[in-house]
Design a protein around this motif. Structure first.
Motif, PDB file in Angstrom:
ATOM      1  N   SER A 161       5.717 -14.963  -3.579  1.00 44.86           N
ATOM      2  CA  SER A 161       7.049 -13.984  -3.259  1.00 44.86           C
ATOM      3  C   SER A 161       6.229 -12.720  -3.644  1.00 44.86           C
ATOM      4  N   ASN A 162       5.251 -12.601  -4.444  1.00 47.84           N
ATOM      5  CA  ASN A 162       4.468 -11.278  -4.838  1.00 47.84           C
ATOM      6  C   ASN A 162       3.188 -11.422  -5.082  1.00 47.84           C
ATOM      7  N   THR A 163       2.291 -10.437  -5.001  1.00 45.36           N
ATOM      8  CA  THR A 163       1.087 -10.352  -5.423  1.00 45.36           C
ATOM      9  C   THR A 163       0.673  -9.868  -7.081  1.00 45.36           C
ATOM     10  N   TYR A 164      -0.192 -10.607  -7.528  1.00 51.51           N
ATOM     11  CA  TYR A 164      -0.559 -10.171  -9.037  1.00 51.51           C
ATOM     12  C   TYR A 164      -1.784  -9.259  -9.147  1.00 51.51           C
ATOM     13  N   ARG A 165      -1.512  -8.411 -10.018  1.00 53.90           N
ATOM     14  CA  ARG A 165      -2.707  -7.356 -10.284  1.00 53.90           C
ATOM     15  C   ARG A 165      -3.075  -7.322 -11.807  1.00 53.90           C
TER      16      ARG A 165
ATOM     17  N   GLY B 199       3.741 -38.585 -15.928  1.00 52.92           N
ATOM     18  CA  GLY B 199       3.030 -37.356 -16.433  1.00 52.92           C
ATOM     19  C   GLY B 199       3.409 -36.468 -15.448  1.00 52.92           C
ATOM     20  N   ALA B 200       3.307 -34.984 -15.854  1.00 57.90           N
ATOM     21  CA  ALA B 200       3.347 -33.858 -15.159  1.00 57.90           C
ATOM     22  C   ALA B 200       2.393 -32.942 -15.473  1.00 57.90           C
ATOM     23  N   VAL B 201       1.927 -31.969 -14.412  1.00 56.34           N
ATOM     24  CA  VAL B 201       0.796 -31.005 -14.654  1.00 56.34           C
ATOM     25  C   VAL B 201       1.282 -29.768 -14.143  1.00 56.34           C
ATOM     26  N   ASN B 202       1.641 -29.075 -15.298  1.00 56.65           N
ATOM     27  CA  ASN B 202       2.394 -27.755 -14.801  1.00 56.65           C
ATOM     28  C   ASN B 202       1.301 -26.654 -14.856  1.00 56.65           C
ATOM     29  N   CYS B 203       1.315 -25.866 -13.923  1.00 60.29           N
ATOM     30  CA  CYS B 203       0.393 -24.706 -13.585  1.00 60.29           C
ATOM     31  C   CYS B 203       0.841 -23.445 -13.875  1.00 60.29           C
ATOM     32  N   LYS B 204       0.115 -22.399 -14.124  1.00 55.40           N
ATOM     33  CA  LYS B 204       0.523 -20.974 -14.027  1.00 55.40           C
ATOM     34  C   LYS B 204      -0.733 -20.087 -13.602  1.00 55.40           C
ATOM     35  N   CYS B 205      -0.897 -19.747 -12.363  1.00 52.79           N
ATOM     36  CA  CYS B 205      -2.051 -19.163 -11.960  1.00 52.79           C
ATOM     37  C   CYS B 205      -1.763 -17.528 -11.522  1.00 52.79           C
ATOM     38  N   ASP B 206      -2.186 -16.390 -12.514  1.00 55.37           N
ATOM     39  CA  ASP B 206      -2.108 -15.255 -12.275  1.00 55.37           C
ATOM     40  C   ASP B 206      -3.385 -14.824 -11.815  1.00 55.37           C
ATOM     41  N   ILE B 207      -3.500 -14.739 -10.386  1.00 55.13           N
ATOM     42  CA  ILE B 207      -4.709 -14.484  -9.666  1.00 55.13           C
ATOM     43  C   ILE B 207      -4.537 -13.278  -8.614  1.00 55.13           C
TER      44      ILE B 207
ATOM     45  N   GLN C 135     -12.348 -27.525 -17.147  1.00 52.74           N
ATOM     46  CA  GLN C 135     -12.071 -26.417 -17.043  1.00 52.74           C
ATOM     47  C   GLN C 135     -13.347 -25.883 -16.068  1.00 52.74           C
ATOM     48  N   HIS C 136     -14.551 -26.637 -16.299  1.00 51.89           N
ATOM     49  CA  HIS C 136     -15.795 -26.082 -15.603  1.00 51.89           C
ATOM     50  C   HIS C 136     -15.625 -26.597 -14.124  1.00 51.89           C
ATOM     51  N   SER C 137     -14.651 -27.208 -13.649  1.00 49.78           N
ATOM     52  CA  SER C 137     -14.690 -27.784 -12.392  1.00 49.78           C
ATOM     53  C   SER C 137     -13.713 -26.787 -11.678  1.00 49.78           C
ATOM     54  N   ILE C 138     -12.970 -26.116 -12.155  1.00 52.40           N
ATOM     55  CA  ILE C 138     -12.035 -25.280 -11.696  1.00 52.40           C
ATOM     56  C   ILE C 138     -12.804 -24.336 -10.702  1.00 52.40           C
ATOM     57  N   GLN C 139     -12.365 -24.128  -9.441  1.00 52.55           N
ATOM     58  CA  GLN C 139     -12.936 -23.329  -8.392  1.00 52.55           C
ATOM     59  C   GLN C 139     -11.894 -22.272  -7.989  1.00 52.55           C
ATOM     60  N   ILE C 140     -12.235 -21.092  -7.869  1.00 51.82           N
ATOM     61  CA  ILE C 140     -11.357 -20.129  -7.512  1.00 51.82           C
ATOM     62  C   ILE C 140     -11.742 -19.036  -6.500  1.00 51.82           C
ATOM     63  N   SER C 141     -11.266 -18.743  -5.533  1.00 50.01           N
ATOM     64  CA  SER C 141     -11.595 -17.952  -4.487  1.00 50.01           C
ATOM     65  C   SER C 141     -11.284 -16.483  -4.699  1.00 50.01           C
ATOM     66  N   ALA C 142     -11.524 -15.638  -5.944  1.00 50.13           N
ATOM     67  CA  ALA C 142     -11.101 -14.646  -6.252  1.00 50.13           C
ATOM     68  C   ALA C 142     -12.184 -14.031  -7.070  1.00 50.13           C
ATOM     69  N   PRO C 143     -12.242 -12.445  -7.305  1.00 48.43           N
ATOM     70  CA  PRO C 143     -13.181 -12.017  -8.080  1.00 48.43           C
ATOM     71  C   PRO C 143     -13.008 -11.986  -9.361  1.00 48.43           C
TER      72      PRO C 143
END
Length: 465
Positions: free
Chosen positions: A176-180, A211-219, A423-431
């Motif tokens: 719904s919006n972009t993070y800064r 089980g449930a895996v909850n995520c919050k990604c500020d990217i 955490q070492h396996s997480i890949q993100i296409s962001a600077p």
């Protein structure tokens, strides 16, 4: 809310097996009847037969046009949350629930609505205000019948504050919006364990992990790609019945084929479980799963014997040696139904302390944050009662010596399956390198120890079979 476009699609998909959605009043009448909220004192074979066990919140409603399925419905705090997911195919024979993608979307939407309504449910006026705003919020969350954002609390309640549609054509509707700002990723794995223990040779103890895996990604970015992996230890039981969030872009089919209904074999998929996705702007549950762990975390035995005017009780608990011996809280609650207030109590505990509730109908054995080195604790005592009043709890199932102990506990930084995020396996296409935080927890849910000196109700025996 009804979506004519979805009903047209259902008619096209279902073909000759299509059952039209009845008017709202007829749908509500059928739903209340199936939930046993009307005519509950009348026996209806297709609804009340012992062969029908409500294993899930998916129901079939009998209407004039035929059996309406799958209706997703559950009760919470005096309210009923219900929706009718779209089945993209024929209804006969009924497809397996795991293949109906609309069920997970509908459940996520209902849970989002429930979270929104119950977040500050303090008065009827406040609840009425929130319910009146739901139609406005659903226009944003589910404009054409497909949930785009199930976090209802994050939406705006007036049209004046609704953002314009993003100009970037690559930005999915659920962002719904972009993070800064500085990139951050938070992941929390929550496992809940259900258990029924009887301490009987002829009745098998049952337990299940959810089980449930909850995520919050500020990217930053309109459509950032994130890949997250769940790992298991070498001896960890595989994850099963996996249901993923609609933002997941692709997934290994073998992950979805593992079902708790089928017996485990050597070829079952045991990870790592990779989830590539474009995250929503707010926190969300990336996936749900179950698992068949070999042992429950706490083994227990409860014995209650009635002698003359008093009860003799014995409770023995043992923490399994594979379980982390550190609790945020751990207590055993011993209710006494259909009796008066506790007038006299004599007891001995090997560890922890015993407390009596204010209404004097519940014993709370506070074990604390750790079991002793032996990992075993015990409670013995005798209880006598005064005259029963209207304010004391009653139960039509737990009468006489049919009774239970219910365990309540939470173990932080621990999962029963051993599931964790690498955490070492997480890949993100962001600077930039994101800040990563991960947490785990194991919580008890419907964790019962039945009195071994009395027969447990048949209903409870089959809950987890």
């Amino acid at each position: 809310r009804r979506y004519p476009t979805v009903e047209i699609r259902a008619e096209a998909f279902n073909g000759s097996t299509h059952v039209p959605v009845p008017p709202d009043s007829a749908f509500l009448k059928a739903l209340l009847f199936d939930l046993r909220l009307t005519d509950d004192h009348i026996f209806v074979e297709h609804r009340d037969t012992c062969t029908r066990i409500d294993r899930s919140s998916v129901r079939s409603l009998r209407t004039q046009g035929g059996d309406l399925w799958p209706v997703l419905a559950f009760q919470e705090r005096g309210l009923i949350y219900a929706c009718l997911p779209l089945v993209e195919g024929t209804l006969e024979p009924r497809p397996p629930l795991l293949t109906v993608s609309g069920l997970s979307q509908g459940l996520a939407l209902l849970l989002g609505i429930m979270d929104y309504i119950s977040s500050s449910q303090k008065s009827e006026a406040e609840m009425s205000t929130k319910i009146s705003q739901l139609r406005m919020l659903l226009i944003q969350a589910c404009p054409l019948g497909t949930p785009l954002n199930t976090n209802i609390r994050s939406l705006n309640s007036s049209f004046e504050d609704i953002q314009e549609m993003p100009t970037d054509e690559n930005q999915p509707a659920w962002r719904s919006n972009t993070y800064r700002g500085k990139p951050q990723v938070s992941v929390c794995i929550t496992e809940k364990v259900k258990c029924m223990q009887y301490d009987k040779r002829d009745v098998v103890d049952t337990w299940q992990v959810y089980g449930a895996v909850n995520c919050k990604c500020d990217i930053e970015g309109s459509a950032p790609n994130v890949t997250l992996s769940l790992n298991l230890p070498s001896n960890g039981p595989p994850l099963q019945d996996i249901v993923v969030h609609h933002c997941v872009t692709s997934i290994d089919p073998a992950m979805l084929m593992s079902s708790s209904i089928e017996p485990l074999d050597d070829s079952v998929y045991n990870g790592p479980y990779r989830f590539p996705f474009i995250p929503p702007s707010d926190s969300f549950n990336l996936c749900y799963y179950t698992s068949q762990v070999p042992v429950p975390p706490i083994l227990g035995c409860y014995q209650l014997i009635e002698e003359e005017s008093q009860l003799k009780i014995t409770v023995n608990l043992k923490l399994h040696e594979s379980i982390k011996n550190y609790f945020e809280y751990c207590e055993a609650r011993i209710p006494f139904f259909n009796r008066g207030p506790i007038a006299q109590l004599e007891y001995k505990v090997s560890y922890g302390q015993l407390e009596l509730s204010r209404e004097k109908s519940l014993l709370v054995w506070v074990i604390g944050q750790k079991f002793p080195k032996s990992l075993e604790v015990s409670l013995t005592g005798t209880v006598s009662f005064g005259t029963a009043g209207k304010e004391h709890p009653t139960d039509y199932v737990c009468t006489g010596n049919t009774a239970y102990v219910k365990m309540h506990f939470r173990i932080p930084d621990f999962t029963l399956t051993g599931c964790y995020v690498d955490q070492h396996s997480i890949q993100i296409s962001a600077p930039g390198k994101p800040k990563f935080t991960a947490s785990r927890e194991l919580i008890s849910s419907e964790y019962y120890l039945w009195n071994s000196k009395a027969p447990a109700p048949i209903l409870y025996k089959t809950l987890l079979d």
